[in-house]
Design a protein around this motif. Structure first.
Motif, PDB file in Angstrom:
ATOM      1  N   ARG A 244      58.484 -62.073 -22.385  1.00  8.77           N
ATOM      2  CA  ARG A 244      58.105 -63.427 -23.092  1.00  8.77           C
ATOM      3  C   ARG A 244      56.647 -63.766 -23.354  1.00  8.77           C
ATOM      4  O   ARG A 244      56.093 -64.451 -23.087  1.00  8.77           O
ATOM      5  CB  ARG A 244      58.526 -64.513 -22.058  1.00  8.77           C
ATOM      6  N   GLY A 245      56.363 -62.629 -24.354  1.00  9.05           N
ATOM      7  CA  GLY A 245      54.729 -62.617 -24.538  1.00  9.05           C
ATOM      8  C   GLY A 245      54.320 -63.855 -25.384  1.00  9.05           C
ATOM      9  O   GLY A 245      53.462 -64.449 -24.984  1.00  9.05           O
ATOM     10  N   ASN A 246      55.402 -64.287 -26.359  1.00  4.23           N
ATOM     11  CA  ASN A 246      54.963 -65.329 -27.130  1.00  4.23           C
ATOM     12  C   ASN A 246      54.794 -66.704 -26.399  1.00  4.23           C
ATOM     13  O   ASN A 246      54.047 -67.191 -26.528  1.00  4.23           O
ATOM     14  CB  ASN A 246      55.724 -65.614 -28.287  1.00  4.23           C
ATOM     15  N   HIS A 247      55.511 -66.721 -25.354  1.00  2.00           N
ATOM     16  CA  HIS A 247      55.609 -68.049 -24.456  1.00  2.00           C
ATOM     17  C   HIS A 247      54.423 -68.188 -23.570  1.00  2.00           C
ATOM     18  O   HIS A 247      53.797 -68.968 -23.513  1.00  2.00           O
ATOM     19  CB  HIS A 247      56.827 -68.017 -23.514  1.00  2.00           C
ATOM     20  N   PHE A 248      54.105 -66.972 -22.978  1.00  2.00           N
ATOM     21  CA  PHE A 248      52.822 -66.841 -22.211  1.00  2.00           C
ATOM     22  C   PHE A 248      51.488 -66.979 -23.165  1.00  2.00           C
ATOM     23  O   PHE A 248      50.626 -67.669 -22.749  1.00  2.00           O
ATOM     24  CB  PHE A 248      52.807 -65.377 -21.574  1.00  2.00           C
ATOM     25  N   ALA A 249      51.654 -66.777 -24.240  1.00  2.00           N
ATOM     26  CA  ALA A 249      50.552 -66.553 -25.236  1.00  2.00           C
ATOM     27  C   ALA A 249      50.310 -68.288 -25.468  1.00  2.00           C
ATOM     28  O   ALA A 249      49.430 -68.704 -25.621  1.00  2.00           O
ATOM     29  CB  ALA A 249      50.836 -65.861 -26.577  1.00  2.00           C
TER      30      ALA A 249
ATOM     31  N   TRP B 232      38.144 -55.149 -18.643  1.00  2.00           N
ATOM     32  CA  TRP B 232      38.058 -55.877 -17.433  1.00  2.00           C
ATOM     33  C   TRP B 232      39.334 -56.481 -17.297  1.00  2.00           C
ATOM     34  O   TRP B 232      40.115 -56.832 -16.047  1.00  2.00           O
ATOM     35  CB  TRP B 232      36.981 -56.768 -17.373  1.00  2.00           C
ATOM     36  N   VAL B 233      39.907 -57.160 -18.300  1.00  2.00           N
ATOM     37  CA  VAL B 233      41.108 -57.844 -18.160  1.00  2.00           C
ATOM     38  C   VAL B 233      42.296 -56.777 -17.968  1.00  2.00           C
ATOM     39  O   VAL B 233      43.296 -57.456 -17.137  1.00  2.00           O
ATOM     40  CB  VAL B 233      41.424 -58.587 -19.598  1.00  2.00           C
ATOM     41  N   LEU B 234      42.382 -55.878 -18.657  1.00  2.00           N
ATOM     42  CA  LEU B 234      43.453 -54.849 -18.249  1.00  2.00           C
ATOM     43  C   LEU B 234      43.446 -54.186 -16.893  1.00  2.00           C
ATOM     44  O   LEU B 234      44.368 -53.973 -16.467  1.00  2.00           O
ATOM     45  CB  LEU B 234      43.216 -53.851 -19.356  1.00  2.00           C
TER      46      LEU B 234
ATOM     47  N   ARG C  37      48.007 -63.423 -28.010  1.00  2.00           N
ATOM     48  CA  ARG C  37      49.184 -62.530 -28.285  1.00  2.00           C
ATOM     49  C   ARG C  37      48.715 -61.157 -28.349  1.00  2.00           C
ATOM     50  O   ARG C  37      49.358 -60.177 -27.874  1.00  2.00           O
ATOM     51  CB  ARG C  37      49.892 -62.912 -29.497  1.00  2.00           C
ATOM     52  N   PHE C  38      47.434 -60.813 -28.918  1.00  2.00           N
ATOM     53  CA  PHE C  38      46.990 -59.462 -29.060  1.00  2.00           C
ATOM     54  C   PHE C  38      46.618 -59.077 -27.626  1.00  2.00           C
ATOM     55  O   PHE C  38      46.986 -57.716 -27.491  1.00  2.00           O
ATOM     56  CB  PHE C  38      45.844 -59.619 -30.103  1.00  2.00           C
ATOM     57  N   VAL C  39      45.937 -59.721 -26.872  1.00  2.00           N
ATOM     58  CA  VAL C  39      45.618 -59.155 -25.463  1.00  2.00           C
ATOM     59  C   VAL C  39      46.850 -58.871 -24.796  1.00  2.00           C
ATOM     60  O   VAL C  39      47.009 -57.929 -23.929  1.00  2.00           O
ATOM     61  CB  VAL C  39      44.734 -60.357 -24.780  1.00  2.00           C
ATOM     62  N   LEU C  40      48.013 -59.897 -24.814  1.00  2.00           N
ATOM     63  CA  LEU C  40      49.219 -59.482 -24.037  1.00  2.00           C
ATOM     64  C   LEU C  40      49.776 -58.397 -24.593  1.00  2.00           C
ATOM     65  O   LEU C  40      50.272 -57.512 -23.743  1.00  2.00           O
ATOM     66  CB  LEU C  40      50.171 -60.655 -24.056  1.00  2.00           C
ATOM     67  N   PHE C  41      49.885 -57.967 -26.083  1.00  2.00           N
ATOM     68  CA  PHE C  41      50.242 -56.796 -26.424  1.00  2.00           C
ATOM     69  C   PHE C  41      49.519 -55.535 -25.968  1.00  2.00           C
ATOM     70  O   PHE C  41      50.237 -54.426 -25.896  1.00  2.00           O
ATOM     71  CB  PHE C  41      50.344 -56.923 -28.202  1.00  2.00           C
TER      72      PHE C  41
END
Length: 299
Positions: A38-43, A214-216, A278-282
């Motif tokens: 659910r990447g879009n929902h979290f974004a 750092w985020v990853l 979205r890009f960070v989650l991808f």
């Protein structure tokens, strides 16, 4: 003789490409993980709390301006003189109270802004950590846990340090680059726009890489060792630069009218925040589905 359907033909092509090209197979795995988790929902949730954070940050900036002005009378006098020249006389009674209020109410605004920023920032960090953890197939954590709260506050502080570090890289790197070029006998007046732009781009990529690395590596709620985070952060930094350049082009196109400047800017920033989320989650899904990290995870 039966003919295969277009869907079956496309599936066969995709399967062949996945077998022949590891990077394409990795891309498909990352896309599947992003949508399954659910990447879009979290974004969308991250974007909402990002916009919510703008208000307390503006309050802090407003209070900071008040502190700067009260501690620097010369700057205050210069600002008053500049406003007197720039603002029509009939609007001076409206603008002057704003400056006075920024000075008089700086303590109250700063206190409320810091509290609101801490509250909104903690929830923003909670949603961000849950989002990146979901890409690693990690179960969600309770939102009312005291340990979760302390952990997210520490992560929020760590992110600020990463942002400050990235800004320091840009500032020091720019100064160092100018010093090196000057020492080589290349005066600043002779620098081409390409040279300046190239140096700024490299420093911006370095800053983006630091934040994404750092985020990853620090935000997922896992003790698993994350392999290939540096490569994923580099790809992410390049993608972020593309998004920022797109935003700059968009903002330059909509400033021709007052309506476009106001509503177009708000819309552009909202879309930009959503695309970055979205890009960070991808990229997190990309890191999670790397061969080295994929053991035991659903493809």
């Amino acid at each position: 003789m039966s003919r295969s359907s277009p869907a079956a033909s496309l599936q066969a092509v995709v399967t062949e490409l996945r077998v022949r090209h590891d990077w394409f197979d990795h891309l498909v795995r990352a896309g599947a993980r992003y949508h399954e988790r659910r990447g879009n929902h979290f974004a969308a949730a991250i974007t909402f709390f990002s916009i919510l954070n703008v208000v307390p940050l503006l309050m802090i900036a407003y209070a900071t301006a008040g502190y700067v002005l009260v501690l620097n009378p010369a700057l205050l006098a210069a600002l008053d003189a500049a406003l007197a020249r720039a603002v029509p006389p009939e609007l001076s009674d409206t603008v002057d109270p704003v400056v006075d209020a920024a000075i008089e109410q700086r303590n109250t605004v700063a206190g409320l802004g810091l509290l609101a920023a801490l509250w909104a920032g903690t929830w923003w960090m909670f949603n961000l950590r849950e989002a990146v953890s979901a890409q690693w197939a990690i179960p969600p954590r309770s939102a009312v846990s005291l340990w979760r709260l302390l952990s997210d506050v520490a992560a929020l502080a760590g992110l600020w340090f990463a942002v400050i570090g990235s800004l320091a890289i840009s500032a020091v790197g720019t100064s160092l680059g100018e010093t090196v070029l000057w020492a080589l006998g290349w005066p600043a007046a002779d620098w081409s726009q390409f040279t300046r732009g190239g140096l700024a781009l490299l420093l911006s990529l370095a800053a983006d890489w630091l934040i994404l690395f750092w985020v990853l590596t620090r935000l997922p709620r896992t003790r698993r060792r994350i392999h290939g985070a540096g490569r994923a952060a580099l790809l992410g930094a390049i993608g972020l630069e593309v998004l920022k350049q797109g935003l700059a082009i968009y903002l330059s196109r909509i400033t021709g009218s007052p309506g476009g400047t106001i509503f177009g800017t708000v819309f552009g920033l909202l879309v930009f925040a959503y695309l970055v989320s979205r890009f960070v989650l991808f990229m997190t899904a990309w890191a999670a589905t790397a061969r080295e990290n994929w053991c035991g995870l659903t493809p």
